[in-house]
Design an enzyme around this catalytic site. Sequence first.
Site, PDB file in Angstrom:
ATOM      1  N   VAL A 212       0.870  -1.181   0.000  1.00 21.19           N
ATOM      2  CA  VAL A 212       0.000   0.000   0.000  1.00 21.19           C
ATOM      3  C   VAL A 212       0.910   1.235   0.000  1.00 21.19           C
ATOM      4  O   VAL A 212       1.928   1.257   0.704  1.00 21.19           O
ATOM      5  CB  VAL A 212      -0.924  -0.008   1.249  1.00 21.19           C
ATOM      6  CG1 VAL A 212      -1.676   1.306   1.392  1.00 21.19           C
ATOM      7  CG2 VAL A 212      -1.913  -1.175   1.166  1.00 21.19           C
TER       8      VAL A 212
ATOM      9  N   GLY B  99      -7.380   1.073   5.878  1.00 22.26           N
ATOM     10  CA  GLY B  99      -8.175  -0.115   5.594  1.00 22.26           C
ATOM     11  C   GLY B  99      -7.989  -0.691   4.197  1.00 22.26           C
ATOM     12  O   GLY B  99      -8.739  -1.585   3.786  1.00 22.26           O
ATOM     13  N   LEU B 100      -6.980  -0.230   3.449  1.00 24.46           N
ATOM     14  CA  LEU B 100      -6.803  -0.749   2.085  1.00 24.46           C
ATOM     15  C   LEU B 100      -6.388  -2.228   2.107  1.00 24.46           C
ATOM     16  O   LEU B 100      -6.895  -3.046   1.339  1.00 24.46           O
ATOM     17  CB  LEU B 100      -5.773   0.082   1.305  1.00 24.46           C
ATOM     18  CG  LEU B 100      -6.354   1.266   0.519  1.00 24.46           C
ATOM     19  CD1 LEU B 100      -7.035   2.268   1.434  1.00 24.46           C
ATOM     20  CD2 LEU B 100      -5.275   1.947  -0.327  1.00 24.46           C
TER      21      LEU B 100
ATOM     22  N   THR C 294       6.481  -9.789   5.540  1.00 20.18           N
ATOM     23  CA  THR C 294       7.566  -8.858   5.869  1.00 20.18           C
ATOM     24  C   THR C 294       7.597  -8.594   7.373  1.00 20.18           C
ATOM     25  O   THR C 294       8.658  -8.407   7.956  1.00 20.18           O
ATOM     26  CB  THR C 294       7.348  -7.502   5.174  1.00 20.18           C
ATOM     27  OG1 THR C 294       6.009  -7.076   5.414  1.00 20.18           O
ATOM     28  CG2 THR C 294       7.624  -7.576   3.678  1.00 20.18           C
TER      29      THR C 294
ATOM     30  N   TYR D 184      -0.665 -10.343   9.450  1.00 21.51           N
ATOM     31  CA  TYR D 184      -1.601 -11.249   8.778  1.00 21.51           C
ATOM     32  C   TYR D 184      -2.463 -12.126   9.689  1.00 21.51           C
ATOM     33  O   TYR D 184      -3.410 -12.745   9.220  1.00 21.51           O
ATOM     34  CB  TYR D 184      -0.841 -12.125   7.779  1.00 21.51           C
ATOM     35  CG  TYR D 184      -0.319 -11.306   6.610  1.00 21.51           C
ATOM     36  CD1 TYR D 184      -1.176 -10.877   5.610  1.00 21.51           C
ATOM     37  CD2 TYR D 184       1.019 -10.933   6.534  1.00 21.51           C
ATOM     38  CE1 TYR D 184      -0.721 -10.104   4.552  1.00 21.51           C
ATOM     39  CE2 TYR D 184       1.488 -10.158   5.476  1.00 21.51           C
ATOM     40  CZ  TYR D 184       0.614  -9.752   4.494  1.00 21.51           C
ATOM     41  OH  TYR D 184       1.062  -8.978   3.459  1.00 21.51           O
TER      42      TYR D 184
ATOM     43  N   PHE E 125       8.651 -16.778  -2.249  1.00 20.44           N
ATOM     44  CA  PHE E 125       7.948 -16.127  -3.360  1.00 20.44           C
ATOM     45  C   PHE E 125       7.401 -14.796  -2.909  1.00 20.44           C
ATOM     46  O   PHE E 125       7.366 -14.514  -1.712  1.00 20.44           O
ATOM     47  CB  PHE E 125       6.821 -17.013  -3.895  1.00 20.44           C
ATOM     48  CG  PHE E 125       5.812 -17.434  -2.863  1.00 20.44           C
ATOM     49  CD1 PHE E 125       4.692 -16.649  -2.604  1.00 20.44           C
ATOM     50  CD2 PHE E 125       5.975 -18.601  -2.125  1.00 20.44           C
ATOM     51  CE1 PHE E 125       3.769 -17.024  -1.643  1.00 20.44           C
ATOM     52  CE2 PHE E 125       5.041 -18.980  -1.170  1.00 20.44           C
ATOM     53  CZ  PHE E 125       3.943 -18.190  -0.926  1.00 20.44           C
TER      54      PHE E 125
HETATM   55  C1  LIG Z   1       1.524  -3.814   5.495  1.00 18.80           C
HETATM   56  C2  LIG Z   1       0.663  -2.903   4.644  1.00 18.80           C
HETATM   57  C3  LIG Z   1       0.302  -3.604   3.351  1.00 18.80           C
HETATM   58  C4  LIG Z   1      -0.615  -2.581   5.460  1.00 18.80           C
HETATM   59  O1  LIG Z   1      -1.504  -1.836   4.635  1.00 18.80           O
HETATM   60  P1  LIG Z   1      -2.625  -0.861   5.270  1.00 18.80           P
HETATM   61  O2  LIG Z   1      -3.528  -0.474   4.168  1.00 18.80           O
HETATM   62  O3  LIG Z   1      -1.967   0.196   6.045  1.00 18.80           O
HETATM   63  O4  LIG Z   1      -3.368  -1.832   6.274  1.00 18.80           O
HETATM   64  P2  LIG Z   1      -4.842  -1.589   6.865  1.00 18.80           P
HETATM   65  O5  LIG Z   1      -5.075  -0.100   7.044  1.00 18.80           O
HETATM   66  O6  LIG Z   1      -5.846  -2.296   6.035  1.00 18.80           O
HETATM   67  O7  LIG Z   1      -4.704  -2.293   8.260  1.00 18.80           O
HETATM   68  C5  LIG Z   1      -5.390  -3.446   8.613  1.00 18.80           C
HETATM   69  C6  LIG Z   1      -5.013  -3.782  10.030  1.00 18.80           C
HETATM   70  O8  LIG Z   1      -3.646  -4.209  10.053  1.00 18.80           O
HETATM   71  C7  LIG Z   1      -2.903  -3.390  10.944  1.00 18.80           C
HETATM   72  N1  LIG Z   1      -1.582  -3.230  10.338  1.00 18.80           N
HETATM   73  C8  LIG Z   1      -1.334  -2.915   9.061  1.00 18.80           C
HETATM   74  N2  LIG Z   1      -0.011  -2.879   8.861  1.00 18.80           N
HETATM   75  C9  LIG Z   1       0.573  -3.193  10.017  1.00 18.80           C
HETATM   76  C10 LIG Z   1       1.914  -3.308  10.429  1.00 18.80           C
HETATM   77  N3  LIG Z   1       2.918  -3.085   9.568  1.00 18.80           N
HETATM   78  N4  LIG Z   1       2.156  -3.648  11.698  1.00 18.80           N
HETATM   79  C11 LIG Z   1       1.131  -3.857  12.556  1.00 18.80           C
HETATM   80  N5  LIG Z   1      -0.164  -3.759  12.223  1.00 18.80           N
HETATM   81  C12 LIG Z   1      -0.437  -3.422  10.960  1.00 18.80           C
HETATM   82  C13 LIG Z   1      -3.675  -2.097  11.041  1.00 18.80           C
HETATM   83  O9  LIG Z   1      -3.380  -1.406  12.227  1.00 18.80           O
HETATM   84  C14 LIG Z   1      -5.097  -2.601  10.998  1.00 18.80           C
HETATM   85  O10 LIG Z   1      -5.432  -3.104  12.257  1.00 18.80           O
HETATM   86  P3  LIG Z   1      -6.965  -3.335  12.713  1.00 18.80           P
HETATM   87  O11 LIG Z   1      -7.471  -4.551  11.990  1.00 18.80           O
HETATM   88  O12 LIG Z   1      -6.871  -3.546  14.190  1.00 18.80           O
HETATM   89  O13 LIG Z   1      -7.708  -2.080  12.325  1.00 18.80           O
HETATM   90  C15 LIG Z   1       1.373  -1.566   4.340  1.00 18.80           C
HETATM   91  O14 LIG Z   1       1.750  -0.968   5.557  1.00 18.80           O
HETATM   92  C16 LIG Z   1       2.599  -1.741   3.456  1.00 18.80           C
HETATM   93  O15 LIG Z   1       2.508  -1.655   2.257  1.00 18.80           O
HETATM   94  N6  LIG Z   1       3.781  -1.969   4.089  1.00 18.80           N
HETATM   95  C17 LIG Z   1       5.032  -2.116   3.372  1.00 18.80           C
HETATM   96  C18 LIG Z   1       5.057  -3.317   2.429  1.00 18.80           C
HETATM   97  C19 LIG Z   1       4.766  -4.611   3.132  1.00 18.80           C
HETATM   98  O16 LIG Z   1       5.230  -4.864   4.230  1.00 18.80           O
HETATM   99  N7  LIG Z   1       3.955  -5.436   2.474  1.00 18.80           N
HETATM  100  C20 LIG Z   1       3.594  -6.746   2.960  1.00 18.80           C
HETATM  101  C21 LIG Z   1       4.310  -7.754   2.131  1.00 18.80           C
HETATM  102  S1  LIG Z   1       4.139  -9.375   2.835  1.00 18.80           S
END
Ligand SMILES: CC(C)(COP(=O)(O)OP(=O)(O)OC[C@H]1O[C@@H](n2cnc3c(N)ncnc32)[C@H](O)[C@@H]1OP(=O)(O)O)[C@@H](O)C(=O)NCCC(=O)NCCS
Length: 408
Positions: free
Chosen positions: A90, A98-99, A124, A129, A408
């Site tokens: 994101v 919430g994306l 990561t 998850y 992957f």
């Molecule tokens: C991880 C990532 C995809 C989360 O996207 P996001 O749109 O901010 O997530 P959301 O707003 O939908 O959050 C959903 C829930 O996860 C939690 N959350 C999201 N990222 C988190 C993180 N890095 N650490 C802890 N909690 C996290 C949010 O607080 C939220 O909690 P809730 O269910 O209690 O409300 C984004 O931060 C990102 O792109 N990070 C860098 C790339 C990465 O790590 N990608 C994952 C590859 S496996």
Amino acid sequence: MTPSTITPQVRVLDAGELRASHTLFGHSLHAGPVDDERWSRTTALYEPGRTLGVDGDGGVLAGTAMSFGSRLTVPGGGSVPMAAVTRVGVRADHTRRGLLRALMTAQLRDTAERGEVAATLRATEARIYGRFGYGVASRGRDLTVQPGATFRPDAPTTGGRVRMVTVDEATTLLPALAAGLRSRSARPGAIERTPGWWELSLHRPAADAARGLAVHTGPDGDDGFATWTVTHQGPGFAANELRVGDLHAASPAAEADLWRFLTGVDLVSTVSAPLRPLDDPLDLLLTDPRACSTSSLSDETWLRLVDVPAALAARSWGDAAPVRIGVRDALLPANDGVHVAGDKGATDPAGPAELECDVSGLAMAYLGDRRPSELVASGWWTAHDPAAVARADTLFATTVSPWSGTFF
Ligand SMILES: CC(C)(COP(=O)(O)OP(=O)(O)OC[C@H]1O[C@@H](n2cnc3c(N)ncnc32)[C@H](O)[C@@H]1OP(=O)(O)O)[C@@H](O)C(=O)NCCC(=O)NCCS
């Protein structure tokens, strides 16, 4: 309305948007865009209709997640169709709205509609998850071994040989060899490597040029392979690290031969092998077992059971009377309810749950990584009938540690 109160709309990206999606993902990991050559190698990983996106402010693509179809080996040697979830990101200016939640929810529904029994990913960060029903289902240990370590005289060997191969030769040889080894070993957690995965894995950018590929030949032909990179740290050759990528073999003897080869490569000061299975036998092969150390232990497979009844029916069970497990699944309600682990005919499926857990907790035991008794003791599972805990330990136990061995 503030951005956080708008429900993000998830859509399937079309072919013309995939490169932008890949660039978005790269940026989320703080990596730059890939060049045309790399993109041409990457496209095969993107299967039509499996990349999701969410638009953000001003219609810009702000979040993405994709999956490709694979298969997951389950205890007993069978396999189930699986979504390999990857390229999740994101934009930093759209996080915590919430994306990801919208993407994960849509992707799980899509996976269920495809008839895929499970989804797996590599995370990561470990705190992301679990809320979507994923649990750590296999772990790996990072090994370091001294180059030149001697092997015990009675450590197994095939008497075979290791030959280095070119990328072109590996492209011809390795996919079939790896698939054969996977079905032969039947290690829970192994996954099918798709042609797209191989294309990307074998054709690394120029920066990774110091890479080796080797095949082991035993008495019955090719029966193992290894891949590695050598990184040069500092001037000269004093701090070269040989990092093992793949090491897979049909027998303990062929595996030992590959370890002998890798620890015998010249001008290397450290041999490291990240995320080896928990039961990797390397220390048992060495004259000095301390020549091999575990620097860390971490999560490998994050497993989401998408179709719990199908997943429970696909694996084999240890020799114990079945248990009824109450499963909670907030995102896929079809899984909510009491399920039987073990031989269904030997219990009343309509009886009350003896054990209870979230679907993420079930994933932690499913491939044999965690014993149900550990999960009860740590609060992941609840025991309504304490006598069921020992039975569940026997039912879920596997003879080898679960391990995928495929990133992957
Ligand atoms: C991880 C990532 C995809 C989360 O996207 P996001 O749109 O901010 O997530 P959301 O707003 O939908 O959050 C959903 C829930 O996860 C939690 N959350 C999201 N990222 C988190 C993180 N890095 N650490 C802890 N909690 C996290 C949010 O607080 C939220 O909690 P809730 O269910 O209690 O409300 C984004 O931060 C990102 O792109 N990070 C860098 C790339 C990465 O790590 N990608 C994952 C590859 S496996």
